[in-house]
Motif scaffolding. Sequence first.
Motif, PDB file in Angstrom:
ATOM      1  N   ARG A   3      48.766  38.558  38.767  1.00  0.00           N
ATOM      2  CA  ARG A   3      47.470  38.114  39.282  1.00  0.00           C
ATOM      3  C   ARG A   3      46.503  39.286  39.381  1.00  0.00           C
ATOM      4  NH1 ARG A   3      46.628  36.066  45.472  1.00  0.00           N
ATOM      5  NH2 ARG A   3      44.353  36.143  45.512  1.00  0.00           N
ATOM      6  N   ARG A   4      46.985  40.412  39.838  1.00  0.00           N
ATOM      7  CA  ARG A   4      46.146  41.610  39.951  1.00  0.00           C
ATOM      8  C   ARG A   4      45.619  42.032  38.577  1.00  0.00           C
ATOM      9  NH1 ARG A   4      45.910  46.415  43.075  1.00  0.00           N
ATOM     10  NH2 ARG A   4      47.324  45.456  44.557  1.00  0.00           N
ATOM     11  N   GLU A  63      42.990  39.540  37.340  1.00  0.00           N
ATOM     12  CA  GLU A  63      41.716  39.685  38.038  1.00  0.00           C
ATOM     13  C   GLU A  63      40.988  40.947  37.590  1.00  0.00           C
ATOM     14  OE1 GLU A  63      42.638  39.506  42.189  1.00  0.00           O
ATOM     15  OE2 GLU A  63      42.670  37.311  42.229  1.00  0.00           O
ATOM     16  N   ASP A  64      41.729  42.042  37.429  1.00  0.00           N
ATOM     17  CA  ASP A  64      41.115  43.290  36.989  1.00  0.00           C
ATOM     18  C   ASP A  64      40.519  43.153  35.595  1.00  0.00           C
ATOM     19  OD1 ASP A  64      41.670  44.577  39.319  1.00  0.00           O
ATOM     20  OD2 ASP A  64      43.437  45.654  38.571  1.00  0.00           O
ATOM     21  N   HIS A 122      39.592  40.381  34.089  1.00  0.00           N
ATOM     22  CA  HIS A 122      38.469  39.441  34.107  1.00  0.00           C
ATOM     23  C   HIS A 122      37.226  40.088  34.693  1.00  0.00           C
ATOM     24  CE1 HIS A 122      35.899  36.273  35.869  1.00  0.00           C
ATOM     25  NE2 HIS A 122      36.217  35.620  34.767  1.00  0.00           N
ATOM     26  N   ASP A 123      37.402  40.844  35.779  1.00  0.00           N
ATOM     27  CA  ASP A 123      36.245  41.411  36.483  1.00  0.00           C
ATOM     28  C   ASP A 123      35.674  42.647  35.798  1.00  0.00           C
ATOM     29  OD1 ASP A 123      36.561  39.420  38.333  1.00  0.00           O
ATOM     30  OD2 ASP A 123      37.604  40.670  39.796  1.00  0.00           O
ATOM     31  N   LYS A 143      40.290  38.700  51.545  1.00  0.00           N
ATOM     32  CA  LYS A 143      41.198  38.425  50.422  1.00  0.00           C
ATOM     33  C   LYS A 143      41.705  39.711  49.780  1.00  0.00           C
ATOM     34  CE  LYS A 143      41.254  36.291  45.837  1.00  0.00           C
ATOM     35  NZ  LYS A 143      40.464  35.583  44.822  1.00  0.00           N
ATOM     36  N   GLU A 144      40.784  40.657  49.555  1.00  0.00           N
ATOM     37  CA  GLU A 144      41.180  41.862  48.825  1.00  0.00           C
ATOM     38  C   GLU A 144      42.111  42.726  49.661  1.00  0.00           C
ATOM     39  OE1 GLU A 144      39.092  45.351  46.126  1.00  0.00           O
ATOM     40  OE2 GLU A 144      37.873  43.862  47.154  1.00  0.00           O
TER      41      GLU A 144
END
Length: 212
Positions: free
Chosen positions: A22-23, A26-27, A29-30, A175-176
């Motif tokens: 997941r990390r 997310e990394d 994608h962002d 969340k973070e």
Amino acid sequence: MRGYDYLDKNKDFLLLQECERRRIAEDLHDTTVQELVYLLQQLELSLIYFDKDPAQAKLELISARKNIRKIIDGIRDTIYNLRPMSFDDLGWNSSINKLYDELNAFNINVYFDIDDLDTSDGVTAITIYRIINELTKNVIKHSKANNLWVNVIKADNEICVIVKDDGIGIIDFNKENHFGLQFVQERINLLSGNFSMTTNNKGTEFTISIPI
């Protein structure tokens, strides 16, 4: 009472794998995906300018080249975080020195007092490195601290890790923050270690003990 048995460890291991996936997602994608989208827009704009305004097209291509280098650096950072190559090539001290240099690039005073660790088992040292990396990067992102201290003390039967700052403390577990601490806790569990935290408006201190 059943202890922390084989099934518990398997569950924690799978949970940690999912957290890391997941990390990474997310990394990517962002950062990387968004940068590639912007790069594509720059290249499309360059094609529009190519015949009508060659000078502007050249400026867009120069900017695109700069962004490509930025994307490459970002991907290299992601690869390094997955498996620091200095661990395989040079060992613990080299990786710690690299992390120290990275942290010093920010507006914060960094103090490392770190014992040398054995990397031969291929797990313990790199896991501790990842924990320190996660906690210190969170300090940089969220704490507004002026000073950051990291201590790693190797005793006969355990390794003690202390990460401390003089920032504003963890005001709320958004969340973070929650995800980062979950990442740390799962790694400590897999090493059968202990984890404690104290936080207030004068700073935050994490204390971790890992049995040898």
